[in-house]
Structure formats: C-alpha cells, structure tokens
Design a protein around this motif. Structure first.
Motif, PDB file in Angstrom:
ATOM      1  N   ARG A   1     -13.314  -2.449  -6.431  1.00 57.47           N
ATOM      2  CA  ARG A   1     -13.554  -1.852  -7.740  1.00 57.47           C
ATOM      3  C   ARG A   1     -14.466  -0.646  -7.522  1.00 57.47           C
ATOM      4  NH1 ARG A   1     -15.442  -6.236 -10.529  1.00 57.47           N
ATOM      5  NH2 ARG A   1     -13.285  -6.865 -10.834  1.00 57.47           N
ATOM      6  N   VAL A   2     -14.081   0.504  -8.055  1.00 56.24           N
ATOM      7  CA  VAL A   2     -14.795   1.750  -7.776  1.00 56.24           C
ATOM      8  C   VAL A   2     -15.338   2.349  -9.066  1.00 56.24           C
ATOM      9  CG1 VAL A   2     -14.592   4.113  -6.897  1.00 56.24           C
ATOM     10  CG2 VAL A   2     -13.325   2.267  -5.805  1.00 56.24           C
ATOM     11  N   CYS A   3     -16.570   2.834  -9.016  1.00 56.50           N
ATOM     12  CA  CYS A   3     -17.065   3.754 -10.038  1.00 56.50           C
ATOM     13  C   CYS A   3     -17.076   5.125  -9.381  1.00 56.50           C
ATOM     14  CB  CYS A   3     -18.475   3.382 -10.504  1.00 56.50           C
ATOM     15  SG  CYS A   3     -19.154   4.590 -11.696  1.00 56.50           S
ATOM     16  N   TRP A   4     -16.192   6.028  -9.840  1.00 52.77           N
ATOM     17  CA  TRP A   4     -16.052   7.340  -9.199  1.00 52.77           C
ATOM     18  C   TRP A   4     -17.121   8.278  -9.730  1.00 52.77           C
ATOM     19  CZ3 TRP A   4     -14.263   8.764  -4.897  1.00 52.77           C
ATOM     20  CH2 TRP A   4     -13.984  10.105  -4.608  1.00 52.77           C
ATOM     21  N   MET A   5     -17.861   8.928  -8.838  1.00 52.93           N
ATOM     22  CA  MET A   5     -19.039   9.695  -9.223  1.00 52.93           C
ATOM     23  C   MET A   5     -18.907  11.197  -9.013  1.00 52.93           C
ATOM     24  SD  MET A   5     -21.970   7.218  -7.609  1.00 52.93           S
ATOM     25  CE  MET A   5     -22.329   5.599  -8.311  1.00 52.93           C
ATOM     26  N   SER A   6     -17.757  11.660  -8.560  1.00 48.24           N
ATOM     27  CA  SER A   6     -17.618  13.080  -8.252  1.00 48.24           C
ATOM     28  C   SER A   6     -17.022  13.842  -9.421  1.00 48.24           C
ATOM     29  CB  SER A   6     -16.732  13.268  -7.015  1.00 48.24           C
ATOM     30  OG  SER A   6     -16.494  14.634  -6.789  1.00 48.24           O
TER      31      SER A   6
ATOM     32  N   GLU B   1      -3.976   3.158  -2.501  1.00 45.63           N
ATOM     33  CA  GLU B   1      -3.345   2.971  -3.811  1.00 45.63           C
ATOM     34  C   GLU B   1      -4.413   2.906  -4.897  1.00 45.63           C
ATOM     35  OE1 GLU B   1      -0.191  -0.191  -5.917  1.00 45.63           O
ATOM     36  OE2 GLU B   1      -1.038  -0.580  -3.928  1.00 45.63           O
ATOM     37  N   VAL B   2      -4.100   3.439  -6.065  1.00 44.17           N
ATOM     38  CA  VAL B   2      -4.938   3.217  -7.247  1.00 44.17           C
ATOM     39  C   VAL B   2      -4.237   2.155  -8.081  1.00 44.17           C
ATOM     40  CG1 VAL B   2      -5.923   4.221  -9.339  1.00 44.17           C
ATOM     41  CG2 VAL B   2      -5.855   5.568  -7.225  1.00 44.17           C
ATOM     42  N   HIS B   3      -4.824   0.982  -8.160  1.00 45.10           N
ATOM     43  CA  HIS B   3      -4.163  -0.141  -8.839  1.00 45.10           C
ATOM     44  C   HIS B   3      -4.199   0.013 -10.358  1.00 45.10           C
ATOM     45  CE1 HIS B   3      -3.808  -2.065  -5.016  1.00 45.10           C
ATOM     46  NE2 HIS B   3      -5.117  -2.224  -4.859  1.00 45.10           N
ATOM     47  N   HIS B   4      -5.396   0.292 -10.908  1.00 48.58           N
ATOM     48  CA  HIS B   4      -5.527   0.423 -12.357  1.00 48.58           C
ATOM     49  C   HIS B   4      -6.906   0.978 -12.696  1.00 48.58           C
ATOM     50  CE1 HIS B   4      -6.938  -3.782 -11.496  1.00 48.58           C
ATOM     51  NE2 HIS B   4      -7.991  -3.318 -12.154  1.00 48.58           N
ATOM     52  N   GLN B   5      -7.074   1.361 -13.942  1.00 50.94           N
ATOM     53  CA  GLN B   5      -8.372   1.796 -14.455  1.00 50.94           C
ATOM     54  C   GLN B   5      -8.844   0.769 -15.476  1.00 50.94           C
ATOM     55  OE1 GLN B   5      -8.390   5.761 -16.085  1.00 50.94           O
ATOM     56  NE2 GLN B   5     -10.337   5.476 -17.145  1.00 50.94           N
TER      57      GLN B   5
ATOM     58  N   ARG C   1      -7.200  -3.535 -18.496  1.00 51.37           N
ATOM     59  CA  ARG C   1      -6.756  -2.797 -17.319  1.00 51.37           C
ATOM     60  C   ARG C   1      -5.582  -1.897 -17.698  1.00 51.37           C
ATOM     61  NH1 ARG C   1      -6.779  -7.469 -12.602  1.00 51.37           N
ATOM     62  NH2 ARG C   1      -8.985  -8.003 -12.761  1.00 51.37           N
ATOM     63  N   ASP C   2      -5.758  -0.595 -17.490  1.00 47.35           N
ATOM     64  CA  ASP C   2      -4.716   0.369 -17.829  1.00 47.35           C
ATOM     65  C   ASP C   2      -4.132   0.969 -16.551  1.00 47.35           C
ATOM     66  OD1 ASP C   2      -5.204   0.074 -20.596  1.00 47.35           O
ATOM     67  OD2 ASP C   2      -6.905   1.464 -20.444  1.00 47.35           O
ATOM     68  N   PRO C   3      -2.811   1.217 -16.525  1.00 41.33           N
ATOM     69  CA  PRO C   3      -2.209   1.866 -15.355  1.00 41.33           C
ATOM     70  C   PRO C   3      -2.852   3.231 -15.124  1.00 41.33           C
ATOM     71  CG  PRO C   3      -0.527   1.020 -16.847  1.00 41.33           C
ATOM     72  CD  PRO C   3      -1.829   0.909 -17.572  1.00 41.33           C
ATOM     73  N   ALA C   4      -3.036   3.612 -13.855  1.00 36.44           N
ATOM     74  CA  ALA C   4      -3.656   4.906 -13.550  1.00 36.44           C
ATOM     75  C   ALA C   4      -3.154   5.402 -12.199  1.00 36.44           C
ATOM     76  CB  ALA C   4      -5.175   4.771 -13.522  1.00 36.44           C
TER      77      ALA C   4
ATOM     78  N   ASP D   1     -15.037   7.192 -14.183  1.00 39.92           N
ATOM     79  CA  ASP D   1     -14.006   6.168 -14.354  1.00 39.92           C
ATOM     80  C   ASP D   1     -14.295   4.981 -13.439  1.00 39.92           C
ATOM     81  OD1 ASP D   1     -12.657   7.639 -16.187  1.00 39.92           O
ATOM     82  OD2 ASP D   1     -11.101   8.353 -14.806  1.00 39.92           O
ATOM     83  N   ILE D   2     -13.940   3.811 -13.907  1.00 36.43           N
ATOM     84  CA  ILE D   2     -14.032   2.598 -13.090  1.00 36.43           C
ATOM     85  C   ILE D   2     -12.640   2.011 -12.969  1.00 36.43           C
ATOM     86  CG2 ILE D   2     -14.937   0.250 -12.978  1.00 36.43           C
ATOM     87  CD1 ILE D   2     -17.464   1.238 -14.277  1.00 36.43           C
ATOM     88  N   GLY D   3     -12.221   1.715 -11.752  1.00 35.28           N
ATOM     89  CA  GLY D   3     -10.896   1.167 -11.535  1.00 35.28           C
ATOM     90  C   GLY D   3     -10.839   0.423 -10.219  1.00 35.28           C
ATOM     91  N   GLU D   4      -9.655  -0.074  -9.910  1.00 34.79           N
ATOM     92  CA  GLU D   4      -9.488  -0.824  -8.669  1.00 34.79           C
ATOM     93  C   GLU D   4      -8.522  -0.068  -7.763  1.00 34.79           C
ATOM     94  OE1 GLU D   4     -10.127  -4.747  -9.068  1.00 34.79           O
ATOM     95  OE2 GLU D   4      -9.086  -5.437  -7.267  1.00 34.79           O
ATOM     96  N   VAL D   5      -8.914   0.081  -6.487  1.00 36.16           N
ATOM     97  CA  VAL D   5      -8.099   0.817  -5.529  1.00 36.16           C
ATOM     98  C   VAL D   5      -8.017   0.034  -4.223  1.00 36.16           C
ATOM     99  CG1 VAL D   5      -8.935   2.990  -6.531  1.00 36.16           C
ATOM    100  CG2 VAL D   5      -9.960   2.131  -4.427  1.00 36.16           C
TER     101      VAL D   5
END
Length: 428
Positions: free
Chosen positions: A329-334, A360-364, A372-375, A382-386
C-alpha cells in the motif's frame, strides 16, 4: 515504514515512558492551539517562549494568549493561519515523555499526515463541536487505521462555543463510533475539550460535570503502550558493525524493531541462515540483562558470522519472509511525477536499500470511505496498492504485524528524493 525524525532518534527514554502521538483534524479545528495548551498548562514552555507569546498578544490586542504560535513556526503558516509542515515537539511530565507530531489539516497535505503518524503510538483526531464530523475527520481516522496507529482519541474541541452541551458531544461520538467500526481501530477514547479555554486538556473542567473521564493529558499519561512494541517476534536490523580499536570487541548495532532479546538468547542471522547465541546486549550506559523494542542496542554473538549493515538478526523460529515480490500500500508523495507501472525506484527497507520496479497498480483507495477504485497510476497524496519487483530480497513482515519491518520508503533513483511511503501487505 519508519519516518522517524532526528529529534525522535535522539530520545532514549525507556520504552514504557515515551509516547509518540500525532494530532490531526481539519483546518481551524484547533490542533496547534491544543498543543500550545498542553505545553502551557503542563509548564513545558520556556520562559522566553512564554514572554514571546505575551508580547505578541499585547501587540495584537488579544484577550487570551495565541497558543497556536507555539507550533506554527513557519512564516507561511503564520501568514495563512494554517499548519503546513509536520511540526515535532518534545515535552515531558512526571509520569511520561512525549513526542508530538502536529500534522496539517488540508487534504493536499495528506502525505504530511502519513509522515507524522507513521511512528505514532496514538493519534488525536480533533473535531470542531460546532461542525461535527467532516470529510477531513473521516479521512484522518481512515489514515490512522491504514497506518495501524494502535490508539485513537476523538477530541471534540470548542465545546465552549456550543455551551458545553453534552448532547452535542454524545451525537458526535456516536457518529464517530459507527464510522470507526469499519476501521478495525481497537482502542478509541472520546474527550470533550476546549483548547482555547483549557477545559479537559491538562486539568479537568468544571464546565462539563456530566463528563467523568480523564482530561486529555491524564489519558496520554496513563494509556498503556509497552506491549505494542515488544510483544512481537524479535527483529534487529543491523545498522552498524562496531569494532573497538585495541579491544576484542565486535558488536552489531541497531534499533530493535520488534520483540525482546537477552544474553543467551538464540538468534538467526539473515541472509546467511546461521544460528548463534547472544553473549551480551550493550548500550552506551553499559550492558543490559534484556532489551526490547524500540531500544537501540549493540549485541555481541557467540560465533564469528559475517554480519553487515542491512542484515537482520531475528527470532530463529519466527523468521520474516525473504521476498523479491511485494504487494504494498503506497502513499505517493511526489508532485513532479505519478507512480506508474514500469517506474524504477529504490526501496529503503529498515537498513537495506534495494532497486525496485513497479509491476502493477492494483487500485486506489478512497480515504474517506475505504472504497477501492480501479486506477492506472497514483498522483500526489493518492493512496493505493501496487506490486513491486525487487533486485535483491528484503526480510520483511506484513505491515499489520510489524510497522517497521513491514514498511519502507520509495526513493527516486536520480534525485534521491523520497517519493512514497509503503506498507507491505503481501510478500513472496
């Protein structure tokens, strides 16, 4: 994930006497004022700080001290009246030492909230009693849940502005309880306060006789935290190899990230897979009979094993996974680039840094509803799973089991800027 600051690393208080907590809430809910009140009423402000507050108040014609000035240290914050960066403050009482992370309220500073709460033992979510729960209240509660912050305090602030009405407090706490039932937050307390007036912050308030619980500082002093850090399996990521010139000394130093260790304990060294025993547990103040997370120690071993920075000493019968494929699970900071499949980054995991590629980006994740939304990519905040594929294995646990060996940072290869915080959900 460990985003600890230099200030945190310099504190060596015993594990059960140091509480790290983060404050969160929407803009103008009173986070900075609350921290200023805690410091002021617990007599933790220095004389020159108090003098500065009094002088500023006189110049502005304020009737009461603007305690938010204690933490709003950045010029931009002063000008805008908001908290932008994560401000850390240290104070102590006779019963416990504290490190406070004052995190921003705006949605665009979600990454700062993640940073501030990443090492917190407890999170305080402030709610303005006049407004009740807002989207930001829910966002911060969800983030606390995702970050596995073990304890939460709902501080219903500005009770003075609703006439100290018990009905208002009860309605907000009931709505919050219904919401947090879905977040697996196992320890939630609710306290009615007025940070501006000092009600139920350090001292119990005579204005709310219907509330018979502790004041906020009493709760922070009493809440039990020791088991969270030391009850798990032993983990010691090696940060330094200490050799003393002219002495027959070789110790392996680092911060214990889980469990306990003692002289005579059997440990497993990774990546070699060799077992040995601990002959002593040392600190700058001398040897210890036993050490526990999150203490920083140096251990000596009975056998000559090739141990280096990035290696791990752990419980032999409960070793972590050696993984090159991770779901995180990622919180993207850039703000400069999005996280997309194919991105090449560095993963800093405990004391080891390895090359990683996003597979792969699994979802946001919608951080107000947990939906969980497709992304296809993740943008700033954004926070999502990759999925990540690593060039070398890391020795890791699921984040829900150990927040240090289950977390990490993503780093831009070219700029060496930190661009993401990760929580490991699956390793193979």
């Amino acid at each position: 994930m460990s985003l600890s600051t230099d200030a945190e690393q310099q504190v060596f208080a015993p594990a059960d006497s140091l509480l790290r907590f983060a404050t969160a809430g929407a803009v103008d809910d009173g986070k900075s004022t609350l921290i200023g009140r805690l410091l002021h009423d617990s007599r933790s402000l220095l004389a020159d700080q108090l003098e500065m507050l009094e002088l500023a108040g006189k110049e502005r014609g304020d009737e009461v001290l603007d305690l938010a000035m204690v933490t709003d240290g950045l010029r931009a914050e002063r000008e805008q009246g908001i908290t932008i960066d994560v401000a850390h403050r240290y104070f102590e009482t006779a019963r416990r030492a504290f490190i406070i992370a004052d995190t921003p309220g705006h949605a665009q500073y979600t990454r700062n909230m993640v940073t501030g709460a990443s090492t917190a033992d407890l999170a305080i979510v402030l709610v303005d009693a006049r407004n009740g729960l807002t989207e930001q209240s829910r966002r911060h509660a969800v983030l606390a849940g995702l970050l596995r912050v073990p304890r939460l305090v709902l501080a219903v602030n500005k009770m003075d502005l609703v006439g100290y009405d018990q009905g208002v407090f009860d309605e907000i706490t009931a709505e919050f309880a219904r919401f947090t039932d879905e977040l697996e937050l196992r320890d939630v307390a609710a306290i009615p306060i007025s940070a501006l007036r000092g009600d139920n912050v350090v001292h119990r308030s005579a204005e709310m006789p219907w509330y018979d619980g502790p004041a906020l500082l009493e709760h922070l002093e009493q809440v039990h935290i020791d088991d969270d850090r030391s009850a798990g399996d032993f983990r010691l990521p090696v940060q330094y190899v200490i050799r003393a010139q002219g002495q027959d000394y070789r110790g392996y130093a680092g911060q214990i990230s889980g469990g306990r260790v003692h002289e005579g304990a059997e440990v497993l060294h990774l990546p070699s897979g060799l077992r040995t025993r601990v002959t002593s547990v040392d600190t700058a103040d001398g040897a210890l009979a036993e050490a526990r997370a999150p203490q920083s120690v140096s251990v000596r071993l009975a056998d000559e094993i090739d141990v280096g920075r990035g290696d791990l000493l752990c419980a032999p019968d409960a070793a972590p996974a050696a993984a090159t494929e991770l779901s995180v699970r990622v919180c993207w900071m850039s703000a400069k680039s999005a996280l997309r499949p194919g991105a090449r980054l560095l993963l800093k995991h405990t004391t080891r840094t390895v090359k990683a590629v996003v597979t792969e980006v699994h979802h946001q994740v919608d951080v107000t509803t947990l939906r969980r939304d497709p992304a296809r990519e993740l943008g700033l905040n954004d926070i999502g799973e990759v999925g990540l594929r690593l060039a070398q294995p890391v020795f890791c646990d699921p984040y829900e089991r150990n927040r240090l060996t289950g977390g990490g940072l993503l780093i831009d290869e070219s700029t060496h800027a930190t661009v993401g915080a990760v929580m490991i959900t699956e390793a193979r």
